[in-house]
Design an enzyme around this catalytic site. Structure first.
Site, PDB file in Angstrom:
ATOM      1  N   ASP A 101       0.838  -1.201   0.000  1.00 13.21           N
ATOM      2  CA  ASP A 101       0.000   0.000   0.000  1.00 13.21           C
ATOM      3  C   ASP A 101       0.880   1.261   0.000  1.00 13.21           C
ATOM      4  OD1 ASP A 101      -2.187  -1.653   0.207  1.00 13.21           O
ATOM      5  OD2 ASP A 101      -2.362  -1.419   2.394  1.00 13.21           O
TER       6      ASP A 101
HETATM    7  N1  URA Z   1      -1.366  -5.935   3.863  1.00 13.52           N
HETATM    8  C1  URA Z   1      -1.834  -4.670   3.879  1.00 13.52           C
HETATM    9  O1  URA Z   1      -2.868  -4.391   4.466  1.00 13.52           O
HETATM   10  N2  URA Z   1      -1.124  -3.727   3.236  1.00 13.52           N
HETATM   11  C2  URA Z   1       0.050  -3.970   2.587  1.00 13.52           C
HETATM   12  O2  URA Z   1       0.653  -3.056   2.038  1.00 13.52           O
HETATM   13  C3  URA Z   1       0.520  -5.303   2.592  1.00 13.52           C
HETATM   14  C4  URA Z   1      -0.211  -6.259   3.241  1.00 13.52           C
END
Ligand code: URA
Length: 232
Positions: A101
């Site tokens: 993310d």
């Molecule tokens: N899980 C999440 O919620 N975000 C990420 O970036 C990776 C795994």
């Protein structure tokens, strides 16, 4: 590309280590010692390190310490992408093996090798990913047990696979999961009544984020790291 980049790509040395080797006179270009790390050379230049000829591998494999605010995509109109942090000649044809993310930091793998990245991202291969998770609340024992057993995520009807939970501190855990559902870690914590304050990926399979990499820095993977995915 630059000589230090060439040496790093061929050897798995970090850019800094490559510069040091070049500065120390260990690198020759077309048979002559070259101490100029930023010298531009062609992909087929004859370069040697301590007398050993170097060749660029056919495929490229990199790890990056992804900073917050950088998108795990090849293109984005609103934010810088991970590929924007690389020199253009290195970024060419790379894709990301397992996105993070925008606000997640840590280990991001980039490669030109589609089969290799498929082994990391395919739900069938069970490749474990470990995250350091800063939590909004202390983790209750019931929540820990639920994460370990598998939880139901909002709007989904199959439980997550069993996860490994390691308590690091009052509000810090390491969570290892072997799936890659959308926002999975954040949604798993939400499912047990907690929330994620900060998320940092530390490991994918047997590949651990190099502690020498500051946010935004990257290095070529070593032969061993590359092979660990194929044999894992
Ligand atoms: N899980 C999440 O919620 N975000 C990420 O970036 C990776 C795994």
């Amino acid at each position: 590309m630059r000589l230090d980049q060439f040496v790093a790509n061929c050897t798995g040395l970090s850019r800094k280590e490559a510069k040091r080797a070049i500065g120390g006179g260990a690198v020759t270009v077309e048979g002559t010692a070259c101490k100029t790390a930023n010298r531009r050379i062609s992909d087929d230049a004859r370069v040697a390190l301590n007398g050993t000829p170097l060749t660029l591998p056919g495929e490229r494999y990199l790890m990056m310490n992804k900073p917050r605010g950088v998108v795990s995509a090849t293109r984005d109109s609103d934010h810088p992408t991970a590929l924007d942090l690389l020199p253009a000649e290195l970024a060419r044809d790379l894709h990301i093996a397992g996105r993070l993310d925008l606000d997640t930091t840590g280990l991001l793998l980039l490669t030109t090798d589609g089969q290799w990245s498929h082994r990391i991202t395919s739900p069938r291969t069970d490749c474990p990913k470990t995250y350091r998770v800063n939590l909004g609340e202390g983790l209750t024992d019931a929540a820990e047990q639920a994460l370990k057993a598998g939880v139901l995520l909002r709007n989904e009807d199959t439980r997550t696979r069993p996860a490994v939970v390691r308590r690091m501190d009052d509000r810090v855990i390491e969570l290892t999961i072997s799936e890659g559902r959308y926002h999975q870690v954040k949604r798993m914590l939400a499912a047990v009544g907690n929330h994620v304050v900060a998320l940092h990926r530390v490991q994918v399979g047997d590949i651990t984020l190099d502690p020498k990499l500051a946010p935004g820095e990257y290095r070529a993977l070593t032969g061993q790291e590359i092979a660990s995915v194929n044999s894992g």
